[in-house]
Write a protein that holds these residues in place. Structure first.
Motif, PDB file in Angstrom:
ATOM      1  N   ILE A  80     -15.890 -10.136   1.331  1.00 20.83           N
ATOM      2  CA  ILE A  80     -14.596 -10.038   2.006  1.00 20.83           C
ATOM      3  C   ILE A  80     -14.189  -8.576   2.070  1.00 20.83           C
ATOM      4  O   ILE A  80     -14.247  -7.857   1.071  1.00 20.83           O
ATOM      5  N   VAL A  81     -13.778  -8.145   3.261  1.00 14.95           N
ATOM      6  CA  VAL A  81     -13.182  -6.818   3.434  1.00 14.95           C
ATOM      7  C   VAL A  81     -11.783  -7.037   3.992  1.00 14.95           C
ATOM      8  O   VAL A  81     -11.615  -7.541   5.099  1.00 14.95           O
ATOM      9  N   LEU A  82     -10.782  -6.663   3.214  1.00 16.94           N
ATOM     10  CA  LEU A  82      -9.380  -6.920   3.547  1.00 16.94           C
ATOM     11  C   LEU A  82      -8.640  -5.608   3.755  1.00 16.94           C
ATOM     12  O   LEU A  82      -8.649  -4.733   2.888  1.00 16.94           O
ATOM     13  N   SER A  83      -7.973  -5.474   4.906  1.00 16.27           N
ATOM     14  CA  SER A  83      -7.107  -4.329   5.165  1.00 16.27           C
ATOM     15  C   SER A  83      -5.668  -4.760   4.920  1.00 16.27           C
ATOM     16  O   SER A  83      -5.199  -5.738   5.507  1.00 16.27           O
ATOM     17  N   SER A  84      -4.953  -4.027   4.054  1.00 18.34           N
ATOM     18  CA  SER A  84      -3.606  -4.471   3.707  1.00 18.34           C
ATOM     19  C   SER A  84      -2.775  -3.344   3.131  1.00 18.34           C
ATOM     20  O   SER A  84      -3.286  -2.402   2.535  1.00 18.34           O
ATOM     21  N   HIS A  85      -1.439  -3.471   3.320  1.00 20.51           N
ATOM     22  CA  HIS A  85      -0.478  -2.603   2.643  1.00 20.51           C
ATOM     23  C   HIS A  85       0.107  -3.288   1.409  1.00 20.51           C
ATOM     24  O   HIS A  85       0.854  -2.663   0.658  1.00 20.51           O
ATOM     25  N   SER A  86      -0.204  -4.560   1.239  1.00 23.86           N
ATOM     26  CA  SER A  86       0.384  -5.343   0.155  1.00 23.86           C
ATOM     27  C   SER A  86      -0.421  -5.183  -1.132  1.00 23.86           C
ATOM     28  O   SER A  86      -1.572  -5.619  -1.215  1.00 23.86           O
ATOM     29  N   GLU A  87       0.187  -4.580  -2.128  1.00 17.16           N
ATOM     30  CA  GLU A  87      -0.500  -4.422  -3.412  1.00 17.16           C
ATOM     31  C   GLU A  87      -0.779  -5.784  -4.042  1.00 17.16           C
ATOM     32  O   GLU A  87      -1.830  -5.990  -4.656  1.00 17.16           O
TER      33      GLU A  87
END
Length: 284
Positions: free
Chosen positions: A208-215
């Motif tokens: 899985i490669v996840l792009s996010s601003h959510s810590e």
């Protein structure tokens, strides 16, 4: 076995008829996006360097979170991994089936019906027509769109189109899942249903490669993280260590104040509002 290899990968986009010396370009370059430079063949062409010298190696079992400001290169990297963008230089080797859960309406036609778009999106994801037919009833039921599936999707709301695209995209378990946090799927009831489906879906994926601003999201889903800035990888490692570096970067950001003239105008406007609000009813 699923794997991803990126060696010295760079991606740039030409912007034509743009002045490379303008104040606007200098401000953009000093912000958080990719680097902007002049093209070597023409001063009328600017080049946005979205990714630069990216080296990455992922194996089965990896859960990687991509962190960074808007414009840091996270989405561009996801699109390179998904085969949507070709790098200008470098080498990309992806072993295993890949499903991108961003831009999930790609491969859909506004003039075709919901059922026809299930086929189109399925083919885009690499399914055969036989595999799509075997999943058709389950996909249709999950969308809760009923008779709307017989209508062109141009008659759908944005939420209805998202439901359809999400249902098709999560009907097949890939080896590699590319995920963007910005996925909505309609009303609150359906969103809860979609989250549960996504949770079961991600448990079966190899990488899985996840792009996010959510810590919180990155902490819950990822064992490792990558911090990006200006199209480069600043650091990579265990999630908590990279998050600590990310927090430090945000704390060091300079505060941007409005110019004095704007501040005076805002103060005058506040005084005028207080004056109007303080008048007795009926005063001129």
């Amino acid at each position: 076995m699923a794997s991803i290899r990126l060696e010295n990968v760079s991606v740039s986009f030409p912007v034509y008829s743009a002045s490379t010396r303008s104040l606007k370009n200098r401000l953009i370059q000093s912000a958080t996006g990719g680097q902007i430079r002049a093209d070597s063949t023409s001063q009328r062409i600017s080049v946005v360097q979205a990714l630069q010298d990216i080296d990455l190696s992922l194996e089965s079992g990896d859960r990687i979170g991509l962190l960074g400001h808007n414009g840091a290169g996270k989405t561009t990297l996801l699109r390179v991994l998904g085969g949507i963008y070709e790098p200008n230089c470098g080498r990309v080797v992806v072993e295993g089936t890949t499903v991108p859960l961003f831009d999930i309406s790609l491969g859909m036609d506004q003039e075709s019906t919901g059922y026809e778009n299930i086929v189109l999106r399925g083919l885009f994801l690499g399914l055969t027509r036989q595999q799509i037919r075997s999943r058709m009833d389950e996909i249709a039921e999950f969308t809760e769109l009923g008779d709307f599936l017989d209508l062109p999707i141009r008659t759908y709301s944005a939420g209805m189109q998202m439901r359809l695209a999400f249902a098709v995209s999560t009907s097949v378990v890939p080896d590699i899942l590319l995920l963007d946090e910005g996925i909505g799927a309609g009303d609150a009831g359906f969103l809860q249903k979609a989250r549960e489906r996504l949770r079961r879906f991600t448990e079966q994926v190899s990488i899985i490669v996840l792009s996010s601003h959510s810590e919180e999201l990155v902490t819950n889903m990822c064992s490792k993280a990558i911090l990006m800035e200006h199209g480069r990888i600043l650091c990579a490692g265990p999630t908590e260590e990279v998050l600590a570096r990310y927090r430090g970067m945000r704390e060091e950001e300079p505060r941007i104040f409005p110019p004095p003239r704007f501040r005076r105008s805002a103060a005058v406007a506040r005084r005028q509002r207080r004056t109007v609000q303080g008048r007795p009813h009926g005063d001129p």
